[in-house]
Design an enzyme around this catalytic site. Sequence first.
Site, PDB file in Angstrom:
ATOM      1  N   SER A   8      70.478  74.531  55.723  1.00 40.60           N
ATOM      2  CA  SER A   8      71.347  75.380  56.543  1.00 40.60           C
ATOM      3  C   SER A   8      72.053  74.539  57.602  1.00 40.60           C
ATOM      4  O   SER A   8      72.760  75.060  58.450  1.00 40.60           O
ATOM      5  CB  SER A   8      70.525  76.504  57.194  1.00 40.60           C
ATOM      6  OG  SER A   8      69.419  75.953  57.874  1.00 40.60           O
ATOM      7  N   ASP A  73      66.916  64.964  51.820  1.00 39.23           N
ATOM      8  CA  ASP A  73      66.111  64.625  52.994  1.00 39.23           C
ATOM      9  C   ASP A  73      66.468  63.196  53.352  1.00 39.23           C
ATOM     10  O   ASP A  73      66.488  62.316  52.491  1.00 39.23           O
ATOM     11  CB  ASP A  73      64.609  64.755  52.737  1.00 39.23           C
ATOM     12  CG  ASP A  73      63.851  64.788  54.065  1.00 39.23           C
ATOM     13  OD1 ASP A  73      64.111  65.697  54.877  1.00 39.23           O
ATOM     14  OD2 ASP A  73      63.026  63.895  54.308  1.00 39.23           O
TER      15      ASP A  73
END
Length: 200
Positions: A8, A73
Amino acid sequence: MKIILATSNKHKVLELKEILKDFEIYAFDEVLTPFEIEENGKTFKENALIKARAVFNALDEKQKKDFIALSDDSGICVDVLEGNPGIYSARFSGKGDDKSNRDKLVNEMIKKGFNQSRAHYVAAIAMVGLMGEFSTHGTMYGKVIDTEKGENGFGYDSLFIPKGFDKTLAQLSVDEKNNISHRFKALELAKIILKILTKG
């Protein structure tokens, strides 16, 4: 086949959509009601897979046939800080905002008597779908400095000078950054996998 991004973070969504513009991409909150995902992995790859799995598992059965969940990530590893902040880059200061994280990194480096250090960014990309789980990674080497420079980018970009450059990532254009970044390298490899998975 569509791709749902397991993030997000608005900056990441924009960067991912730009690099993956050949694919039909949806942000997490365009498809699902946002929810918290606990990132308790010990590596960038583990955390990327945790996020992609969580988002894919939240899809209903029809959506699972239509979507691949993709997660990133990433973080910065600073030599004089023994590889830190590493997987904790996004929450290094404990406050979770970019400015506090940058301030803490500079303060920790100065405490050790350095005003710059070799460093590298790492990005792991995970893709989860009915066909299985896949991951790629990319690295960008350079150095961190103790003074912020530039207005572009996010995270630690204003402190990081890539190898072969005399400007920080935040002083580079979006195209310049995307052509050398750790995320771009990982996504270029991911695109090869996605092209195979999204056929038909």
